[in-house]
Design a protein around this motif. Structure first.
Motif, mmCIF file in Angstrom:
data_model
loop_
_atom_site.group_PDB
_atom_site.id
_atom_site.type_symbol
_atom_site.label_atom_id
_atom_site.label_comp_id
_atom_site.label_asym_id
_atom_site.label_seq_id
_atom_site.Cartn_x
_atom_site.Cartn_y
_atom_site.Cartn_z
ATOM 1 N N PHE A 9 -6.868 6.653 8.725
ATOM 2 C CA PHE A 9 -6.088 5.471 8.389
ATOM 3 C C PHE A 9 -5.386 4.877 9.604
ATOM 4 C CE2 PHE A 9 -2.497 8.385 7.719
ATOM 5 C CZ PHE A 9 -1.465 7.661 8.254
ATOM 6 N N THR A 12 -8.224 2.666 11.367
ATOM 7 C CA THR A 12 -9.069 1.681 10.708
ATOM 8 C C THR A 12 -8.391 0.335 10.689
ATOM 9 O OG1 THR A 12 -8.156 2.412 8.649
ATOM 10 C CG2 THR A 12 -10.285 3.284 9.253
ATOM 11 N N LEU A 200 14.016 4.597 2.856
ATOM 12 C CA LEU A 200 12.748 4.268 2.210
ATOM 13 C C LEU A 200 11.547 4.870 2.944
ATOM 14 C CD1 LEU A 200 13.116 0.484 1.249
ATOM 15 C CD2 LEU A 200 12.975 2.411 -0.335
ATOM 16 N N HIS A 208 -0.098 9.476 -0.606
ATOM 17 C CA HIS A 208 -1.296 8.941 0.042
ATOM 18 C C HIS A 208 -0.968 8.531 1.480
ATOM 19 C CE1 HIS A 208 -4.683 6.291 0.900
ATOM 20 N NE2 HIS A 208 -5.293 6.839 -0.133
ATOM 21 N N LEU A 210 -1.799 6.070 3.278
ATOM 22 C CA LEU A 210 -1.417 4.668 3.474
ATOM 23 C C LEU A 210 0.025 4.421 3.034
ATOM 24 C CD1 LEU A 210 -4.665 2.753 2.432
ATOM 25 C CD2 LEU A 210 -3.655 2.874 4.715
ATOM 26 N N LEU A 211 0.441 5.132 2.011
ATOM 27 C CA LEU A 211 1.828 5.020 1.559
ATOM 28 C C LEU A 211 2.755 5.594 2.635
ATOM 29 C CD1 LEU A 211 2.891 3.863 -1.091
ATOM 30 C CD2 LEU A 211 2.988 6.168 -2.005
ATOM 31 N N ARG A 213 2.039 5.697 5.775
ATOM 32 C CA ARG A 213 2.028 4.759 6.902
ATOM 33 C C ARG A 213 2.956 3.574 6.612
ATOM 34 N NH1 ARG A 213 2.563 4.061 11.681
ATOM 35 N NH2 ARG A 213 2.127 1.950 12.355
ATOM 36 N N ALA A 214 2.971 3.136 5.360
ATOM 37 C CA ALA A 214 3.894 2.060 4.976
ATOM 38 C C ALA A 214 5.331 2.518 5.220
ATOM 39 C CB ALA A 214 3.691 1.676 3.515
ATOM 40 N N SER A 217 6.120 2.511 8.939
ATOM 41 C CA SER A 217 6.395 1.191 9.509
ATOM 42 C C SER A 217 7.870 0.824 9.337
ATOM 43 C CB SER A 217 5.484 0.124 8.886
ATOM 44 O OG SER A 217 5.830 -0.135 7.535
ATOM 45 N N VAL B 385 -6.805 3.747 -2.308
ATOM 46 C CA VAL B 385 -5.661 2.840 -2.202
ATOM 47 C C VAL B 385 -5.982 1.747 -1.169
ATOM 48 C CG1 VAL B 385 -3.287 2.762 -1.314
ATOM 49 C CG2 VAL B 385 -3.978 4.585 -2.884
ATOM 50 N N VAL B 387 -4.251 -1.483 1.186
ATOM 51 C CA VAL B 387 -3.003 -2.105 1.624
ATOM 52 C C VAL B 387 -3.018 -3.555 1.154
ATOM 53 C CG1 VAL B 387 -1.616 -2.772 3.621
ATOM 54 C CG2 VAL B 387 -2.915 -0.640 3.648
ATOM 55 N N GLY B 440 -6.345 -3.100 6.063
ATOM 56 C CA GLY B 440 -5.862 -1.718 6.027
ATOM 57 C C GLY B 440 -4.550 -1.530 6.762
ATOM 58 N N ALA B 441 -4.462 -0.414 7.491
ATOM 59 C CA ALA B 441 -3.200 -0.025 8.121
ATOM 60 C C ALA B 441 -2.746 -1.012 9.189
ATOM 61 C CB ALA B 441 -3.332 1.375 8.716
ATOM 62 N N LEU B 444 0.358 -2.648 8.350
ATOM 63 C CA LEU B 444 1.580 -1.854 8.151
ATOM 64 C C LEU B 444 2.277 -1.610 9.479
ATOM 65 C CD1 LEU B 444 0.149 0.678 5.546
ATOM 66 C CD2 LEU B 444 1.575 -1.340 5.123
ATOM 67 N N ALA B 514 9.939 -1.778 -0.646
ATOM 68 C CA ALA B 514 9.555 -0.364 -0.780
ATOM 69 C C ALA B 514 8.071 -0.146 -0.481
ATOM 70 C CB ALA B 514 9.866 0.110 -2.197
ATOM 71 N N PRO B 515 7.735 1.004 0.116
ATOM 72 C CA PRO B 515 6.334 1.293 0.432
ATOM 73 C C PRO B 515 5.399 1.153 -0.781
ATOM 74 C CG PRO B 515 7.748 2.946 1.431
ATOM 75 C CD PRO B 515 8.637 2.061 0.595
ATOM 76 N N GLU B 516 5.873 1.510 -1.956
ATOM 77 C CA GLU B 516 5.015 1.459 -3.146
ATOM 78 C C GLU B 516 4.562 0.046 -3.478
ATOM 79 O OE1 GLU B 516 7.827 3.049 -2.859
ATOM 80 O OE2 GLU B 516 7.667 5.111 -3.619
ATOM 81 N N LEU B 518 3.862 -2.149 -1.160
ATOM 82 C CA LEU B 518 3.036 -2.634 -0.053
ATOM 83 C C LEU B 518 1.579 -2.239 -0.203
ATOM 84 C CD1 LEU B 518 5.371 -1.885 2.989
ATOM 85 C CD2 LEU B 518 5.404 -3.793 1.395
ATOM 86 N N VAL B 519 1.315 -1.347 -1.138
ATOM 87 C CA VAL B 519 -0.073 -0.907 -1.324
ATOM 88 C C VAL B 519 -0.520 -1.213 -2.745
ATOM 89 C CG1 VAL B 519 0.166 0.944 0.356
ATOM 90 C CG2 VAL B 519 0.558 1.419 -2.067
#
Lengths: 414, 521
Positions: A9, A12, A200, A208, A210-211, A213-214, A217, B385, B387, B440-441, B444, B514-516, B518-519
């Motif tokens: 991740f 990519t 947060l 996951h 990606l979560l 990675r979010a 950030s 998942v 983004v 994708g990432a 982020l 929140a991260p949740e 964003l995806v």
């Protein structure tokens, strides 16, 4: 989570994303890199500023063999005359837009590396740029060369490598570390929000990738904002606003940003502020000049020249700024022969410029011959990894072999 | 591919609604859960009248005004000679409606930057059009001093105005649509045939392309590809306008093979050059409004050319027919849509790809392709998942809180939409490159996080938060999860939301960050 690795991740991103996954190549082991240890911040450290020209800059009209009759025959109306270019010797001259570069050349602070590419050059913007950004000549791998340097020497600190812009280029994506993407302009965050973001960002371990990675950030945000401030410079237009002006328009189909000057302002401010960043990535787009090339390219090169000139003038006033080395490259040069639209199509090798106080000016590598083309394209005389190895060893104080899959041949420009 | 956890029905329909649209509000998810996944999918893919979209008619944009004083002068001369403006090859200056349109742009925009930084492109392409007599763009700026040129200023203001108008229209439609799949599908094809107004300039040409993507995006891919290969906006973007037999321009030929139809590795450099020859002969009539593409046989290279295994005297259309018929094309299109709708990181298994390609079939039925993607078992895999792209993030957030872009004051619109999307790196009609936007990432980043916080703070000032206000502080985190289509908050996020729950605006802004959110889980 078996199907997922952090490597995947992190890497990519951007243009490499699809290509790297499609290729499915894994060239680097995380452990192998991490086992080599990492260096801490260094007060005497030098700084690399990598400038990516997106779209395939026409090397032949940048470093111009104006005296060569083959050049005039192939280029027709696109050709520059001998009296137009800024002569460097050996029958070569700089595009008339590059006046500041000529000044640096005269001061022996500009190295021009000629004929740079990799074997079997790919003519796709996206694949070729992925190859340049990953430094993997046989095809893209899933991490960028500065990203791997971050893995190796950055100690997991995203601030060691900074890209200016909204998204992260593959160049700065490592296997365990991703560089930070710093925004131009913007306001500082109130403390309450910084605390909220820090909280947060603590996404659960089993979440996951990606979560996670979010979350990262948001965590990086607090670090980056505190290091870079976040104060907007007075009187500057917000460079994140879309550009509506009538520029950059003939060769805009292959990506990259405008506003190079604004990006370099951020870099200059960071250097002046003593931020611990060692490598910066900035870019200029619009070099995909399939039509009406001459005016478009010379305008873009003029912009590059003016923005870099202003940047060098500014940073050389500080101790740290005198250790800055700037390298300018593009994914390929262009076909020597012009097309019907007063432009050129995708080609192969081109020059790389390296400039700064520590640079030993002059020519490196041989100028590809126009008398013996390969499939109508220029030949490659210099392996692009030689340039990277030199920058890694002499600017980033890192053993290039560890980043470049064993490649450690360097050039003498530093 | 090792399967992760399989989603339950509620999670699956939530995923479907989010990926075929921009959000998954509580009522829609409840209804979808009741009717089941298959019925929901049928409903989503069905073409239905959309009252929301009907409320957002396509704007009617005028032609662009002349680009420079010199261009206007030439036009005036012609006017004097002919009594009315006549078409000149390759000039936006040649349209009679320009004056009123330009005036409107001047009044409407009020742009403080209008007079800034007159970067110019002297006589770009003038020689090409002089030589060929048609087609090539005459980018004849006036060189030094253009900043003081009122004609040029008017031109630039018109560009800005058109750009803002098309962007606002599409965002507004995405927010207003009751069956958002058509908008989402058009956005997917826009990313596939990525064309930017930055170079095309004409808002009318971009809208026409958008209409083509919308109209043909659910049917035979061949019809779409045939329309796109001669689409005026794409032609300008990829310099196809004015390519001649004598020295063909390769740009469109290459991207047609690499990105649009075949994919890297499925053609050679020789194929690119042969295809470029086949594409010669097409020019653009910029006197028409909107622009029209025209075939000029004299400029076309009719010689037989060998392109990916077939030798023929190709035209642009027969070239497209050949390319889309190749098996590699089917896998390429399926692969790109998989990355956009299923997973950007996990590739389809061979069996899944074969099944999807078979569904797409010889008829290249795009809707059958989409259906196969959504019914693949990977689509129900919790691991896949995505983004959220910035447009999805912004549009979804606006929809969740009932904020219509067209109803915002102009200044707020600029801040909340234009700056946010530009700051996040995704403005409609302005993809970063012909390869589309990053994915994708790459989204982020720290830079993006900063922009999102500004967006969240701005949105809660404009949002209808009555239901958040009406709920008790304790209920607010759960309510926000449902409104935003988030399956569940992680423990950390829940704790942060709970701590912020007393202030309806603040807790909503935190939820948007929140991260949740964003995806697309």
């Amino acid at each position: 989570m078996d199907t997922w690795t952090r490597r995947k991740f992190l890497t990519t991103s951007g243009v490499i994303g699809g290509a790297a996954l499609a290729a499915g190549v894994t060239a680097w082991g995380v452990d192998e890199l991490l086992a080599t240890g990492s260096g801490g911040p260094d007060a005497d450290a030098s700084t690399l500023v990598l400038v990516t020209l997106y779209g395939g800059n026409d090397g032949l009209n940048t470093l111009v063999p104006a005296a060569d009759s083959h050049y005039r025959d192939l280029r027709g109306d696109l050709a520059y005359g001998e009296d137009e270019v800024l002569a460097l010797g050996e029958g070569l001259g700089l595009n008339p837009g590059l006046k500041g570069m000529k000044k640096l050349w005269d001061e022996k602070r500009l190295a021009v590396v000629r004929g740079v590419s990799y074997p079997k050059p790919d003519h796709s913007h996206f694949r070729s740029m992925a190859i340049w950004q990953t430094a993997s000549p046989s095809g893209p791998v899933p991490s960028g060369w500065l990203g791997r340097w971050l893995d190796h020497a950055g100690g997991g600190d995203p601030l060691k490598g900074v890209s200016v812009g909204a998204t992260l280029p593959p160049l700065m994506a490592g296997e365990t570390t991703a560089g930070a993407a710093v925004r131009l302009g913007g306001r500082a965050l109130p403390d309450a929000w910084r605390r909220t973001c820090a909280e947060l960002s603590r996404v659960g371990e089993d979440a996951h990738p990606l979560l996670k990675r979010a979350g990262t950030s948001l965590a990086d945000l607090t670090e980056v904002v505190s290091a870079f401030g976040g104060e907007k410079e007075p009187d500057s237009q917000d460079p994140n606003e879309p550009r509506d002006e009538d520029e950059g328009n003939e060769g805009a189909s292959a990506g990259g940003q405008g506003q190079l000057g604004a990006q370099l302002d951020v870099v200059a401010r960071a250097i002046e502020a003593g931020v611990s960043t060692r490598a910066y990535s900035v870019s200029l787009g619009g070099f995909d000049t399939h039509a009406n090339e001459k005016a478009t390219q010379s305008r873009l090169l003029g912009q590059l020249d003016a923005d870099l000139g202003r940047f060098m003038e500014r940073v050389r006033k500080t101790e740290a700024g005198r250790k800055v080395v700037v390298a300018v490259y593009s994914e390929f040069g262009r076909r020597p022969k012009a097309n019907a639209s007063q432009g050129t199509d995708h080609g192969t090798s081109g020059p790389v410029f390296v400039l700064g106080e520590p640079v030993k000016g002059g020519f490196y590598g041989d100028q590809p011959s126009l008398a013996s083309l390969t499939d109508d394209d220029l030949r490659t005389t210099t392996d692009f990894r030689d340039v990277y190895a030199t920058l890694l060893r002499n600017v980033l104080d890192t053993d290039p072999a560890k980043i470049l899959d064993g490649h450690d041949r360097t050039l003498a420009f530093l | 591919m090792v399967m992760g956890r399989t989603l339950d029905t509620r999670e699956r329909v939530t995923r479907l609604l989010q990926r075929t649209g921009f959000d998954a509000g509580p009522d829609a998810v409840d209804a979808a859960e009741r009717s089941g996944f298959d019925a929901t999918l049928d409903r989503v893919l069905a073409t239905a009248r959309d009252p929301g979209a009907d409320l957002t008619p396509v704007p009617r944009l005028g032609p662009l005004p002349p680009r420079s004083a010199k261009a206007e002068e030439r036009l005036e001369k012609r006017k004097g000679r002919n009594g009315r403006p006549r078409g000149t090859p390759g000039g936006e200056e040649s349209d009679g409606a320009r004056d009123s349109d330009g005036a409107r742009a001047t009044e409407g925009s009020g742009d403080p930057d209008g007079a800034r930084d007159p970067d110019d492109e002297p006589s770009a392409g003038a020689s090409a059009s002089a030589e060929t007599g048609a087609g090539a763009e005459t980018g004849d700026g006036t060189g030094d001093g253009a900043g003081a040129d009122p004609v040029r200023k008017k031109f630039r203001q018109a560009l800005k105005q058109q750009r803002e108008e098309v962007t606002l229209w599409w965002l507004d439609r995405m927010v207003a649509a009751e069956h958002p799949w058509e908008e989402k599908r058009t956005l997917l094809w826009h990313n596939h045939w990525a064309t930017s107004i930055q170079k095309v300039k004409s808002g009318a040409a971009m809208l026409r392309q958008n209409e083509t993507l919308r109209r043909l995006g659910g049917g035979d891919f061949r019809a779409l590809a045939r329309a796109m290969v001669v689409d005026p906006a794409l032609m300008v973007w990829l310099d196809a306008d004015g390519s001649t037999a004598k020295a063909p321009n390769e740009n469109l030929a290459r991207e047609l093979m690499e990105l649009f139809v075949l994919g890297v590795g499925n053609y050679t450099e020789a194929d690119v050059r042969e295809a470029a020859a086949a594409l010669t002969g097409w020019t653009l009539d910029r006197n028409a409004h909107p622009w029209e593409s025209r075939f000029q046989p004299r400029r076309h290279d009719p010689a037989p050319r060998t392109v990916v295994g077939e030798k023929a005297g190709f035209t642009a259309l027969t070239l497209v027919d050949h390319l889309v018929s190749l098996p590699d094309s089917r896998a390429h299109v399926a692969g790109r849509m998989w990355r956009a709708l299923v997973s950007n990181e996990n590739k389809p298994s061979e069996a899944a790809l074969a099944r999807i390609v078979a569904a797409y079939g010889e008829r290249r039925d795009s809707t059958a392709l989409f259906r196969a993607l959504f019914t693949d078992e990977a689509f129900a895999d919790a691991d896949n998942v995505l983004v959220k792209q910035p447009i999805e993030y912004v549009v979804g957030s606006l929809r969740a809180f009932g904020v219509r872009p067209s109803e915002l004051p102009e200044k707020v619109r600029g801040q909340l939409l234009t700056r946010t999307l530009a700051g996040l790196g995704q403005v409609p009609f302005a993809p970063e490159s012909v390869g589309g936007w990053p994915a994708g990432a790459a989204w982020l980043t720290t830079a993006a996080a900063q922009v999102r916080i500004g967006f969240a703070q701005g949105l809660v000032r404009r949002a209808d938060l009555s239901d958040v206000e009406d709920a008790s502080a304790k209920e607010r985190p759960e309510l926000l999860a449902r409104k935003l289509g988030v399956g569940r908050w992680g423990d950390t996020t829940r704790a942060v939301l709970t701590a912020a729950a007393r202030d309806p605006r603040h807790v909503t802004a935190v939820a948007l960050t929140a991260p949740e959110h964003l995806v697309l889980s």
